[in-house]
Design a protein around this motif. Structure first.
Motif, PDB file in Angstrom:
ATOM      1  N   ARG A 232       0.609  -1.216   0.000  1.00 53.42           N
ATOM      2  CA  ARG A 232      -0.005   0.078  -0.109  1.00 53.42           C
ATOM      3  C   ARG A 232       0.827   1.409  -0.023  1.00 53.42           C
ATOM      4  N   ARG A 233       1.967   1.240   0.697  1.00 50.35           N
ATOM      5  CA  ARG A 233       2.810   2.381   0.826  1.00 50.35           C
ATOM      6  C   ARG A 233       3.934   2.486  -0.108  1.00 50.35           C
ATOM      7  N   SER A 234       4.368   1.527  -1.179  1.00 52.36           N
ATOM      8  CA  SER A 234       5.413   1.804  -2.006  1.00 52.36           C
ATOM      9  C   SER A 234       5.123   0.778  -3.207  1.00 52.36           C
ATOM     10  N   ASP A 235       5.698   1.292  -4.202  1.00 47.08           N
ATOM     11  CA  ASP A 235       5.950   0.574  -5.697  1.00 47.08           C
ATOM     12  C   ASP A 235       7.199  -0.379  -5.815  1.00 47.08           C
ATOM     13  N   TYR A 236       7.763  -0.610  -4.752  1.00 48.90           N
ATOM     14  CA  TYR A 236       9.153  -1.355  -4.885  1.00 48.90           C
ATOM     15  C   TYR A 236       8.924  -2.800  -5.135  1.00 48.90           C
ATOM     16  N   ALA A 237       9.647  -3.552  -5.729  1.00 50.46           N
ATOM     17  CA  ALA A 237       9.525  -5.064  -6.156  1.00 50.46           C
ATOM     18  C   ALA A 237       9.524  -5.505  -4.592  1.00 50.46           C
ATOM     19  N   LEU A 238       8.686  -6.598  -4.520  1.00 48.80           N
ATOM     20  CA  LEU A 238       8.655  -7.296  -3.076  1.00 48.80           C
ATOM     21  C   LEU A 238       9.190  -8.782  -3.208  1.00 48.80           C
ATOM     22  N   HIS A 239       9.888  -9.119  -2.443  1.00 49.76           N
ATOM     23  CA  HIS A 239      10.325 -10.634  -2.169  1.00 49.76           C
ATOM     24  C   HIS A 239       9.329 -11.211  -0.995  1.00 49.76           C
ATOM     25  N   LEU A 240       8.842 -12.271  -1.124  1.00 49.03           N
ATOM     26  CA  LEU A 240       7.905 -12.872  -0.166  1.00 49.03           C
ATOM     27  C   LEU A 240       8.559 -13.982   0.496  1.00 49.03           C
ATOM     28  N   GLY A 241       8.621 -14.153   1.697  1.00 46.19           N
ATOM     29  CA  GLY A 241       9.148 -15.314   2.520  1.00 46.19           C
ATOM     30  C   GLY A 241       8.653 -15.467   3.966  1.00 46.19           C
ATOM     31  N   LEU A 242       8.181 -16.540   4.437  1.00 44.73           N
ATOM     32  CA  LEU A 242       7.889 -16.692   5.907  1.00 44.73           C
ATOM     33  C   LEU A 242       9.240 -17.086   6.834  1.00 44.73           C
ATOM     34  N   THR A 243       9.902 -16.311   7.265  1.00 44.73           N
ATOM     35  CA  THR A 243      11.104 -16.592   7.691  1.00 44.73           C
ATOM     36  C   THR A 243      11.218 -17.794   8.912  1.00 44.73           C
ATOM     37  N   GLU A 244      12.278 -18.604   8.998  1.00 40.02           N
ATOM     38  CA  GLU A 244      12.091 -19.626   9.974  1.00 40.02           C
ATOM     39  C   GLU A 244      10.706 -20.206   9.936  1.00 40.02           C
ATOM     40  N   ALA A 245      10.304 -20.844   8.630  1.00 38.65           N
ATOM     41  CA  ALA A 245       9.144 -21.309   8.579  1.00 38.65           C
ATOM     42  C   ALA A 245       9.065 -22.584   9.406  1.00 38.65           C
ATOM     43  N   GLY A 246       9.941 -23.540   9.340  1.00 32.58           N
ATOM     44  CA  GLY A 246      10.115 -24.787  10.234  1.00 32.58           C
ATOM     45  C   GLY A 246      10.172 -25.833   9.180  1.00 32.58           C
ATOM     46  N   MET A 247      10.147 -27.228   9.843  1.00 37.90           N
ATOM     47  CA  MET A 247      10.568 -28.201   9.161  1.00 37.90           C
ATOM     48  C   MET A 247       9.225 -29.127   8.461  1.00 37.90           C
ATOM     49  N   GLY A 248       9.390 -29.537   7.466  1.00 41.46           N
ATOM     50  CA  GLY A 248       8.339 -30.596   6.783  1.00 41.46           C
ATOM     51  C   GLY A 248       7.080 -29.961   6.727  1.00 41.46           C
ATOM     52  N   SER A 249       6.184 -30.458   7.025  1.00 40.37           N
ATOM     53  CA  SER A 249       4.662 -30.229   6.579  1.00 40.37           C
ATOM     54  C   SER A 249       4.297 -28.923   7.205  1.00 40.37           C
ATOM     55  N   VAL A 253       3.195 -25.986   5.172  1.00 35.50           N
ATOM     56  CA  VAL A 253       1.993 -25.386   5.325  1.00 35.50           C
ATOM     57  C   VAL A 253       1.695 -24.042   5.628  1.00 35.50           C
ATOM     58  N   ALA A 254       2.767 -23.596   6.590  1.00 40.17           N
ATOM     59  CA  ALA A 254       2.901 -22.242   7.088  1.00 40.17           C
ATOM     60  C   ALA A 254       3.021 -21.218   5.933  1.00 40.17           C
ATOM     61  N   SER A 255       4.218 -21.794   5.206  1.00 39.84           N
ATOM     62  CA  SER A 255       4.593 -20.847   4.055  1.00 39.84           C
ATOM     63  C   SER A 255       3.273 -20.854   3.018  1.00 39.84           C
ATOM     64  N   SER A 256       2.809 -21.724   2.650  1.00 37.50           N
ATOM     65  CA  SER A 256       1.892 -21.766   1.740  1.00 37.50           C
ATOM     66  C   SER A 256       0.568 -20.739   2.232  1.00 37.50           C
ATOM     67  N   ALA A 257       0.144 -20.896   3.316  1.00 34.81           N
ATOM     68  CA  ALA A 257      -0.871 -20.336   3.873  1.00 34.81           C
ATOM     69  C   ALA A 257      -0.710 -18.792   3.767  1.00 34.81           C
ATOM     70  N   ALA A 258       0.619 -18.104   4.191  1.00 34.26           N
ATOM     71  CA  ALA A 258       0.910 -16.752   4.389  1.00 34.26           C
ATOM     72  C   ALA A 258       1.218 -16.236   2.678  1.00 34.26           C
ATOM     73  N   LEU A 259       1.957 -17.066   1.911  1.00 38.87           N
ATOM     74  CA  LEU A 259       2.389 -16.597   0.664  1.00 38.87           C
ATOM     75  C   LEU A 259       1.101 -16.879  -0.277  1.00 38.87           C
ATOM     76  N   GLY A 260       0.400 -17.662  -0.152  1.00 41.19           N
ATOM     77  CA  GLY A 260      -0.836 -18.051  -0.952  1.00 41.19           C
ATOM     78  C   GLY A 260      -1.972 -16.753  -0.757  1.00 41.19           C
ATOM     79  N   ILE A 261      -1.978 -16.404   0.554  1.00 41.64           N
ATOM     80  CA  ILE A 261      -3.157 -15.202   0.683  1.00 41.64           C
ATOM     81  C   ILE A 261      -2.539 -14.028  -0.184  1.00 41.64           C
ATOM     82  N   LEU A 262      -1.293 -13.684   0.044  1.00 35.69           N
ATOM     83  CA  LEU A 262      -0.556 -12.575  -0.572  1.00 35.69           C
ATOM     84  C   LEU A 262      -0.728 -12.666  -2.142  1.00 35.69           C
TER      85      LEU A 262
END
Length: 415
Positions: A232-249, A253-262
């Motif tokens: 909303r506040r800028s037009d810079y290119a954006l890199h998405l990632g949930l940091t320290e998402a964790g291991m395995g499923s 799941v956590a990364s997919s939920a966050a990145l999928g919504i965005l």
């Protein structure tokens, strides 16, 4: 189409992409409406040239379009040009991104060959320098990026947030007539850290087409809130990632939920799954997860899709499971060669079903599909090609016969 169905159809599509400035990273375009870019990061000691080359090559062959490597000391910085050259000998020209913390200004100054070999620099405004040295050291990195024509990712992270900025915002919030929760103030500090650093980089001389922003947290709802603010506040290119998402499923799941919504809201130009690998595990899992998210959501296509039923009491035989696994593995391992021989093969859809309930219908929807017999069903397997029943397979060789049919279909359609 009636009004209700038109509304449903409209809601089923992703939102229009948030328009950002395009950034060229070693020939890969990030932002500006370009396809969303998949990236990954090595976990080798960068000073170990052979190990790093091997892992970068594996990530690139899996489909990583940018690969980040740690540059944390002189030995690592000296290794970077050798890594790039060794990759080029292997025919791998994936852009390398240097990850710098604390002494990036010194490493880039002392090792010009490293500064030249990297396609992008990644710095964290929370640890690029402290107190009166912060601006000087930040400026040095930005000036070097401008000198060598390299873009910079300014990557704020709430694990290493600028404490002076956070303290100031907390103090201001404490005397506000409408104070926010501490978590909301922390998110605002993360957004401001990225935006203020980007503005400072522009003042120093780095163009907007050389700046990518990220602001990573490890909680899904916080990540969504932070990136909505950044978009909303800028037009810079954006890199998405949930940091320290964790291991395995959990991490997937956590990364997919966050990145999928965005991504559905049109936010994001490049993504990474920050997965913790199993000890000695396959680092390229994070690349496949990124690709599968983008392909599942309809943003890009990377490999042919294999639809397979989950199995139930009707499918006590493991034949369909084994065939689905074999087909998927065969496709994945064949893709590097197929990309050059069969343009468009990534759009192929294959179905491997386990009984008569949904098997024939799913097989008709695929380009080529098979419905294997379930428990108590006649031991025959109808095969559907382009929506029409083409033949019925019987006997112990069903699996091999179907794989041969898939191969023939690929050759005929994409060859």
């Amino acid at each position: 189409m009636n009004v209700a169905s038109a509304s449903v159809a409209a809601e089923a599509r992703p939102a229009a992409r948030h328009r950002t400035v395009a950034v060229d990273v070693g020939g890969i375009v990030v932002g500006g409406g370009a396809p969303i870019v998949v990236q990954s990061m090595t976990n080798t000691d960068t000073a170990d040239v052979a190990a790093t080359v091997t892992q970068v090559a594996a990530l690139a062959r899996t489909g990583s379009e940018l690969v980040r490597i740690t540059v944390d000391r002189d030995e690592a910085a000296r290794a970077v040009p050798y890594i790039r050259d060794a990759l080029m000998v292997k025919g791998i020209d994936v852009p390398l991104v240097g990850d710098f913390h604390y002494i990036g200004h010194k490493l880039l100054t002392d090792h010009p060959a490293c500064a030249e070999a990297l396609a992008k620099y990644r710095i964290n405004p929370g640890n690029v320098g402290f107190k009166d040295r912060r601006d000087k050291q930040f400026s040095t990195i930005v000036e070097l990026a401008a000198k060598y024509g390299k873009p910079v990712r300014i990557g704020a992270n709430w694990g290493s947030l600028d404490q002076e900025l956070l303290t100031r915002l907390m103090d201001e919030n404490s005397v506000s007539d409408t104070p926010l929760e501490a978590r909301a103030v922390t998110r605002e500090a993360l957004v401001q850290s990225a935006l203020l650093s980007a503005a400072r980089a522009e003042e120093i001389g780095l163009g907007r087409d050389r700046i990518i922003l990220s602001a990573k947290v490890s909680a899904v709802q916080d990540l969504i809130a932070v990136y909505r603010d950044l978009a909303r506040r800028s037009d810079y290119a954006l890199h998405l990632g949930l940091t320290e998402a964790g291991m395995g499923s959990k991490g997937i799941v956590a990364s997919s939920a966050a990145l999928g919504i965005l991504l559905q809201q049109g936010i994001g130009d490049t993504i990474r799954y920050s997965l913790t690998p199993e000890p000695g595990g396959d680092r390229s899992l994070e690349v496949r997860a990124s690709q599968e998210l983008l392909q599942t959501m309809g943003f890009r296509t990377f490999v042919p899709l294999v639809a397979a039923c989950p199995g139930c009491g009707r499918t006590t035989s493991t034949v369909f499971q084994e065939l689905a696994r074999d087909i998927q593995h065969w496709i994945t391992s064949s893709m590097p060669e197929w990309k050059t021989r069969y343009p468009g093969v990534e759009n192929l859809n294959v179905a491997v079903m386990g009984c008569i309930v949904n098997g024939p219908g799913e097989s008709k929807h695929a380009d080529i599909g098979i419905s294997l017999p379930g428990t108590g069903e006649t031991p025959s397997a109808p095969v559907f090609i382009d929506g029409e029943k083409a033949m019925t397979l019987k006997g112990a060789g069903i699996a091999n016969e179907f794989k041969a049919l898939v191969n023939d279909y690929i050759e005929r359609r994409f060859g």
